[in-house]
Design a protein around this motif. Structure first.
Motif, mmCIF file in Angstrom:
data_model
loop_
_atom_site.group_PDB
_atom_site.id
_atom_site.type_symbol
_atom_site.label_atom_id
_atom_site.label_comp_id
_atom_site.label_asym_id
_atom_site.label_seq_id
_atom_site.Cartn_x
_atom_site.Cartn_y
_atom_site.Cartn_z
ATOM 1 N N LEU A 1 29.403 8.388 -2.937
ATOM 2 C CA LEU A 1 27.989 8.037 -2.785
ATOM 3 C C LEU A 1 27.133 9.308 -2.654
ATOM 4 O O LEU A 1 26.106 9.451 -3.316
ATOM 5 N N VAL A 2 27.594 10.225 -1.822
ATOM 6 C CA VAL A 2 26.818 11.458 -1.612
ATOM 7 C C VAL A 2 26.794 12.290 -2.899
ATOM 8 O O VAL A 2 25.744 12.819 -3.293
ATOM 9 N N ASP A 3 27.937 12.370 -3.607
ATOM 10 C CA ASP A 3 27.966 13.117 -4.878
ATOM 11 C C ASP A 3 27.004 12.509 -5.894
ATOM 12 O O ASP A 3 26.295 13.226 -6.603
ATOM 13 N N TYR A 4 26.980 11.218 -5.956
ATOM 14 C CA TYR A 4 26.055 10.519 -6.875
ATOM 15 C C TYR A 4 24.605 10.818 -6.510
ATOM 16 O O TYR A 4 23.774 11.147 -7.363
ATOM 17 N N MET A 5 24.315 10.786 -5.227
ATOM 18 C CA MET A 5 22.941 11.052 -4.783
ATOM 19 C C MET A 5 22.533 12.506 -5.005
ATOM 20 O O MET A 5 21.350 12.832 -5.038
ATOM 21 N N LEU A 6 23.553 13.387 -5.160
ATOM 22 C CA LEU A 6 23.279 14.812 -5.400
ATOM 23 C C LEU A 6 23.164 15.127 -6.887
ATOM 24 O O LEU A 6 22.883 16.260 -7.256
ATOM 25 N N SER A 7 23.383 14.120 -7.737
ATOM 26 C CA SER A 7 23.467 14.383 -9.175
ATOM 27 C C SER A 7 22.122 14.640 -9.844
ATOM 28 O O SER A 7 22.067 14.987 -11.017
ATOM 29 N N GLY A 8 21.040 14.506 -9.120
ATOM 30 C CA GLY A 8 19.709 14.759 -9.699
ATOM 31 C C GLY A 8 18.650 14.463 -8.667
ATOM 32 O O GLY A 8 18.964 14.080 -7.537
ATOM 33 N N PRO A 9 17.400 14.654 -9.053
ATOM 34 C CA PRO A 9 16.328 14.398 -8.088
ATOM 35 C C PRO A 9 16.185 12.912 -7.767
ATOM 36 O O PRO A 9 16.553 12.047 -8.560
ATOM 37 N N VAL A 10 15.632 12.658 -6.618
ATOM 38 C CA VAL A 10 15.279 11.292 -6.219
ATOM 39 C C VAL A 10 13.762 11.241 -6.039
ATOM 40 O O VAL A 10 13.124 12.278 -5.884
ATOM 41 N N LYS B 1 0.837 -1.201 0.000
ATOM 42 C CA LYS B 1 0.000 0.000 0.000
ATOM 43 C C LYS B 1 0.872 1.252 0.000
ATOM 44 O O LYS B 1 1.757 1.384 0.848
ATOM 45 N N LEU B 2 0.594 2.154 -0.925
ATOM 46 C CA LEU B 2 1.376 3.391 -1.047
ATOM 47 C C LEU B 2 0.867 4.439 -0.060
ATOM 48 O O LEU B 2 -0.313 4.801 -0.077
ATOM 49 N N LEU B 3 1.774 4.915 0.788
ATOM 50 C CA LEU B 3 1.389 5.917 1.799
ATOM 51 C C LEU B 3 2.001 7.288 1.545
ATOM 52 O O LEU B 3 1.554 8.285 2.117
ATOM 53 N N GLY B 4 3.055 7.345 0.712
ATOM 54 C CA GLY B 4 3.704 8.635 0.457
ATOM 55 C C GLY B 4 4.544 8.531 -0.789
ATOM 56 O O GLY B 4 5.087 7.461 -1.096
ATOM 57 N N LEU B 5 4.654 9.645 -1.525
ATOM 58 C CA LEU B 5 5.404 9.652 -2.788
ATOM 59 C C LEU B 5 5.775 11.084 -3.149
ATOM 60 O O LEU B 5 4.900 11.950 -3.173
ATOM 61 N N LYS B 6 7.069 11.324 -3.393
ATOM 62 C CA LYS B 6 7.435 12.658 -3.875
ATOM 63 C C LYS B 6 8.822 12.676 -4.516
ATOM 64 O O LYS B 6 9.683 11.851 -4.182
ATOM 65 N N ALA B 7 8.992 13.622 -5.452
ATOM 66 C CA ALA B 7 10.300 13.869 -6.051
ATOM 67 C C ALA B 7 10.953 14.976 -5.243
ATOM 68 O O ALA B 7 10.307 15.972 -4.910
ATOM 69 N N VAL B 8 12.229 14.785 -4.923
ATOM 70 C CA VAL B 8 12.968 15.783 -4.142
ATOM 71 C C VAL B 8 14.397 15.916 -4.650
ATOM 72 O O VAL B 8 14.977 14.936 -5.121
ATOM 73 N N GLN B 9 14.944 17.109 -4.488
ATOM 74 C CA GLN B 9 16.359 17.332 -4.739
ATOM 75 C C GLN B 9 16.973 17.619 -3.363
ATOM 76 O O GLN B 9 16.984 18.757 -2.904
ATOM 77 N N PRO B 10 17.431 16.584 -2.675
ATOM 78 C CA PRO B 10 17.878 16.765 -1.286
ATOM 79 C C PRO B 10 19.203 17.517 -1.190
ATOM 80 O O PRO B 10 19.992 17.525 -2.139
ATOM 81 N N SER B 11 19.466 18.124 -0.046
ATOM 82 C CA SER B 11 20.739 18.813 0.207
ATOM 83 C C SER B 11 21.808 17.786 0.589
ATOM 84 O O SER B 11 21.499 16.651 0.966
#
Ligand code: DAT
Ligand code: MG
Length: 150
Positions: A63-72, A33-43
């Motif tokens: 890892l952090v640079d890769y995660m900063l490379s675009g929205p999640v 069951k889906l309870l939450g969903l959003k696109a974010v560009q985290p700091s």
């Protein structure tokens, strides 16, 4: 019985490759069951908190640079044993060790581009949900659950 929840996230490579729908679809079709969903560009600070237990690892900066490379795209899924089952659906951390039929096993090759994240315990799931969805998530009952659970 409280319903177990997990935090699943499509990483920047998965978003850019158009795999958000595929990940959602697998969890939906499984019956979760889906309870939450959003696109974010985290700091950077937010990602360093999310991966706080890995900060002594040599690969942490990369890892952090890769995660900063675009929205999640972050999501919260609920259901019976969803934390463990979610990890099985994602596959092994290293995609080359992931079984075909898993998300990483079907769509990824390198550990540094492994498409998705899934909480590794009920405790870390609740921490991650609070970190990524401080505004809270939905809570609702579904009539379809009687066709999914005995
Ligand atoms: P998982 O994402 O399966 O929970 P983890 O929490 O141990 O794995 O690591 C978080 C992420 O860090 C992982 O998805 C990819 C990256 N990572 C893990 N081990 C790595 C390694 N040996 N080399 C490079 N990146 C790694
Ligand atoms: Mg992890």
């Amino acid at each position: 019985m409280a319903t177990e929840r997990t935090y699943i996230m499509v990483k920047p490579d998965g978003v850019e490759r158009g795999l958000v729908g595929e990940v959602i679809s697998r969890f939906e079709k499984r019956g979760f069951k889906l309870l939450g969903l959003k696109a974010v560009q985290p700091s950077r600070a937010h990602l360093e908190e999310h991966y706080g237990d890995l900060k002594t690892k040599a690969f942490f900066p990369k890892l952090v640079d890769y995660m900063l490379s675009g929205p999640v795209v972050g999501m919260v899924w609920a259901g019976k044993e969803v934390v463990k089952t979610g990890r099985v659906m994602l596959g092994a951390t290293n995609p080359l060790a992931s079984a075909p039929g898993t998300i990483r096993g079907d769509y990824a090759i390198d550990v540094g581009k492994n498409i998705c994240h899934g909480s590794d315990s009920v405790e870390s799931a609740e921490k991650e949900i609070a970190l990524w969805f401080p505004e809270g998530v939905c809570n609702y009952s579904r009539s379809i659950d009687k066709l999914i659970y005995e």
